[in-house]
Design an enzyme around this catalytic site. Structure first.
Site, PDB file in Angstrom:
ATOM      1  N   LYS A 110      59.139  32.676  32.606  1.00 46.36           N
ATOM      2  CA  LYS A 110      59.175  33.333  31.292  1.00 46.36           C
ATOM      3  C   LYS A 110      60.574  33.352  30.713  1.00 46.36           C
ATOM      4  CE  LYS A 110      54.951  35.850  31.178  1.00 46.36           C
ATOM      5  NZ  LYS A 110      54.278  37.100  31.463  1.00 46.36           N
ATOM      6  N   LYS A 192      48.948  25.593  35.795  1.00 43.94           N
ATOM      7  CA  LYS A 192      47.791  26.508  35.877  1.00 43.94           C
ATOM      8  C   LYS A 192      47.272  26.838  34.470  1.00 43.94           C
ATOM      9  CE  LYS A 192      49.698  30.968  35.437  1.00 43.94           C
ATOM     10  NZ  LYS A 192      50.132  32.235  35.717  1.00 43.94           N
ATOM     11  N   LYS A 195      46.699  31.750  29.255  1.00 45.08           N
ATOM     12  CA  LYS A 195      46.386  32.060  27.855  1.00 45.08           C
ATOM     13  C   LYS A 195      47.614  31.914  26.964  1.00 45.08           C
ATOM     14  CE  LYS A 195      45.943  36.519  29.924  1.00 45.08           C
ATOM     15  NZ  LYS A 195      44.937  37.340  30.521  1.00 45.08           N
TER      16      LYS A 195
HETATM   17  P1  TYM Z   1      46.913  38.299  34.299  1.00 52.07           P
HETATM   18  O1  TYM Z   1      46.407  39.207  33.239  1.00 52.07           O
HETATM   19  O2  TYM Z   1      47.864  37.226  33.909  1.00 52.07           O
HETATM   20  O3  TYM Z   1      45.707  37.604  35.044  1.00 52.07           O
HETATM   21  C1  TYM Z   1      44.617  38.366  35.499  1.00 52.07           C
HETATM   22  C2  TYM Z   1      44.022  37.793  36.773  1.00 52.07           C
HETATM   23  O4  TYM Z   1      43.596  36.440  36.572  1.00 52.07           O
HETATM   24  C3  TYM Z   1      44.169  35.603  37.569  1.00 52.07           C
HETATM   25  N1  TYM Z   1      44.447  34.293  36.969  1.00 52.07           N
HETATM   26  C4  TYM Z   1      44.024  33.134  37.473  1.00 52.07           C
HETATM   27  N2  TYM Z   1      43.274  32.840  38.547  1.00 52.07           N
HETATM   28  C5  TYM Z   1      42.995  31.546  38.784  1.00 52.07           C
HETATM   29  N3  TYM Z   1      43.435  30.520  37.989  1.00 52.07           N
HETATM   30  C6  TYM Z   1      44.192  30.768  36.901  1.00 52.07           C
HETATM   31  N4  TYM Z   1      44.603  29.781  36.131  1.00 52.07           N
HETATM   32  C7  TYM Z   1      44.516  32.125  36.603  1.00 52.07           C
HETATM   33  N5  TYM Z   1      45.229  32.715  35.607  1.00 52.07           N
HETATM   34  C8  TYM Z   1      45.173  34.049  35.851  1.00 52.07           C
HETATM   35  C9  TYM Z   1      45.453  36.318  37.962  1.00 52.07           C
HETATM   36  O5  TYM Z   1      45.913  35.903  39.224  1.00 52.07           O
HETATM   37  C10 TYM Z   1      45.034  37.754  37.934  1.00 52.07           C
HETATM   38  O6  TYM Z   1      44.377  38.109  39.121  1.00 52.07           O
HETATM   39  N6  TYM Z   1      50.310  41.227  36.519  1.00 52.07           N
HETATM   40  C11 TYM Z   1      48.927  40.876  36.459  1.00 52.07           C
HETATM   41  C12 TYM Z   1      48.020  42.030  36.111  1.00 52.07           C
HETATM   42  C13 TYM Z   1      48.217  43.262  36.932  1.00 52.07           C
HETATM   43  C14 TYM Z   1      47.683  43.510  38.224  1.00 52.07           C
HETATM   44  C15 TYM Z   1      48.120  44.817  38.568  1.00 52.07           C
HETATM   45  C16 TYM Z   1      46.893  42.757  39.087  1.00 52.07           C
HETATM   46  C17 TYM Z   1      48.913  44.359  36.553  1.00 52.07           C
HETATM   47  N7  TYM Z   1      48.859  45.300  37.534  1.00 52.07           N
HETATM   48  C18 TYM Z   1      47.784  45.368  39.783  1.00 52.07           C
HETATM   49  C19 TYM Z   1      46.563  43.341  40.303  1.00 52.07           C
HETATM   50  C20 TYM Z   1      47.011  44.609  40.645  1.00 52.07           C
HETATM   51  C21 TYM Z   1      48.714  39.822  35.391  1.00 52.07           C
HETATM   52  O7  TYM Z   1      49.488  39.694  34.478  1.00 52.07           O
HETATM   53  O8  TYM Z   1      47.547  39.140  35.501  1.00 52.07           O
END
Ligand code: TYM
Length: 325
Positions: A110, A192, A195
């Site tokens: 980022k 990967k 969004k």
């Molecule tokens: P975020 O919102 O970017 O993504 C949410 C979840 O989707 C999974 N993910 C993917 N899995 C497989 N292939 C992909 N291309 C892919 N893109 C996203 C992510 O691994 C995630 O599980 N920081 C985290 C959110 C968060 C969180 C937490 C997660 C905040 N607090 C506490 C677990 C526990 C995030 O930005 O995920």
């Protein structure tokens, strides 16, 4: 087992989020004590539309329910409505060396993108995530591959905090799906699916059937002809096979067999058709839930009350150990 996970409400849940995270949540909800959060405070670390934000949060709650989370069994709540998340985040800031935050892959990616004009929130982001996890004595965190490093950091924080102030936090483990932990971009299958990239690179759970078919048809593959799972040499084809096998609930070898002799075009078309078919009930349910805003708000309110009780009690323990009471 206590389970905690969350997704940012950006209005664009994609099949990576679904296959990497939500699908695991659906399996885990029956036998465990689950908490699923809408992490709005994480989403504001990059630019967002404040007029749309409330709607996006409600949308996300409707999506969790439409995907099949049972609000009678699990807690669903909005992160910013439980104030202990930011409170604990500050505490964790005071015990974490900066170097550990600078070496996080997501931070590096980022900060490169924003060329040093990023907010401090982007650097401190994993500490808010650690606070989310630690407030609830979480044992298992079901996520995709990209979050693994943040959970490793959380374990390091637990070790440091507990040895400095006394045993307070439980050490969490990540749970990744055996397939689908890293769904790749359709337009650049070496990256990967995310969004924050162009719309043609991901399939949103809310794309129309026409959009889904168009995007899968345009998925970047390779110049070969054989449909074979080989992520390093055939990343695009392997990604389509992974998506297909997860949605069809079949092993990759089985799908390879079915596709034997078929063209790349046929694989793309069949994958598109399958995604459309599998997302149909979800889209229908979500539409129905969106017309029942009061009900969705009620689910969030109930979730918030339960989460707040747990979080307050944990924060009390933390402050006591630290001499802050
Ligand atoms: P975020 O919102 O970017 O993504 C949410 C979840 O989707 C999974 N993910 C993917 N899995 C497989 N292939 C992909 N291309 C892919 N893109 C996203 C992510 O691994 C995630 O599980 N920081 C985290 C959110 C968060 C969180 C937490 C997660 C905040 N607090 C506490 C677990 C526990 C995030 O930005 O995920």
């Amino acid at each position: 087992m206590r389970i905690f996970s969350g997704i940012q409400p950006t209005g664009n849940l994609h099949i990576g989020n679904y296959l990497g995270a939500i699908k695991q949540w659906l399996d885990l909800q029956h036998e465990n004590d689950c908490i699923f959060c809408i992490v709005d405070l994480h989403a504001i670390t990059t630019s967002y539309d404040k007029e749309l934000f409330r709607k996006e949060i409600l949308d996300q709650a409707a999506s969790y329910l439409a995907a099949g989370l049972d609000p009678e069994k699990v807690i669903i709540f909005v992160q910013s409505r439980v104030k202990e998340h930011t409170e604990l985040c500050w505490i964790l800031n005071t015990i974490t060396p900066l170097g550990e935050l600078y070496r996080m892959t997501q931070y590096k990616e980022k900060s490169e993108k924003y060329k040093n004009s990023e907010s401090a929130g982007i650097l401190n982001y994993p500490l808010l995530m650690a606070a989310d996890i630690l407030l609830y004595d979480t044992e298992i965190v079901p996520v995709g591959e990209d979050q693994r490093q943040h959970i490793e950091l959380t374990r390091e924080i637990v070790r440091r905090f507990n040895s400095k102030y006394g045993e307070v936090f439980v050490s969490p483990k990540e749970k990744l799906p055996s397939k689908g932990a890293r769904i790749m971009s359709l337009s650049d299958p070496k990256k990967k699916m995310s969004k924050s990239d162009g719309k043609e690179s991901y399939i949103s759970l809310f794309d129309s059937p026409e959009e889904i078919k168009k995007k899968t048809k345009a998925a970047v593959t390779d110049t070969g002809k054989t449909i074979k799972y080989n992520p390093s040499r055939k990343p695009g084809i392997s990604n389509l096979l992974t998506i297909y096998s997860l949605l069809a609930n079949k092993r990759i070898e089985e799908v390879e067999k079915e596709m034997k002799g078929k063209s790349y075009k046929a694989l793309k078309e069949e994958t598109g058709d399958l995604i459309v078919k599998e997302l149909h009930p979800f889209r229908k349910k979500r539409r129905e839930l969106l017309s029942r805003e009061v009900y969705v708000e009620e689910v969030l309110k109930r979730g918030e009350e339960k989460a707040a009780t747990l979080a307050e009690s944990k924060m009390g323990e933390v402050k006591k150990k630290m001499g802050l009471w």
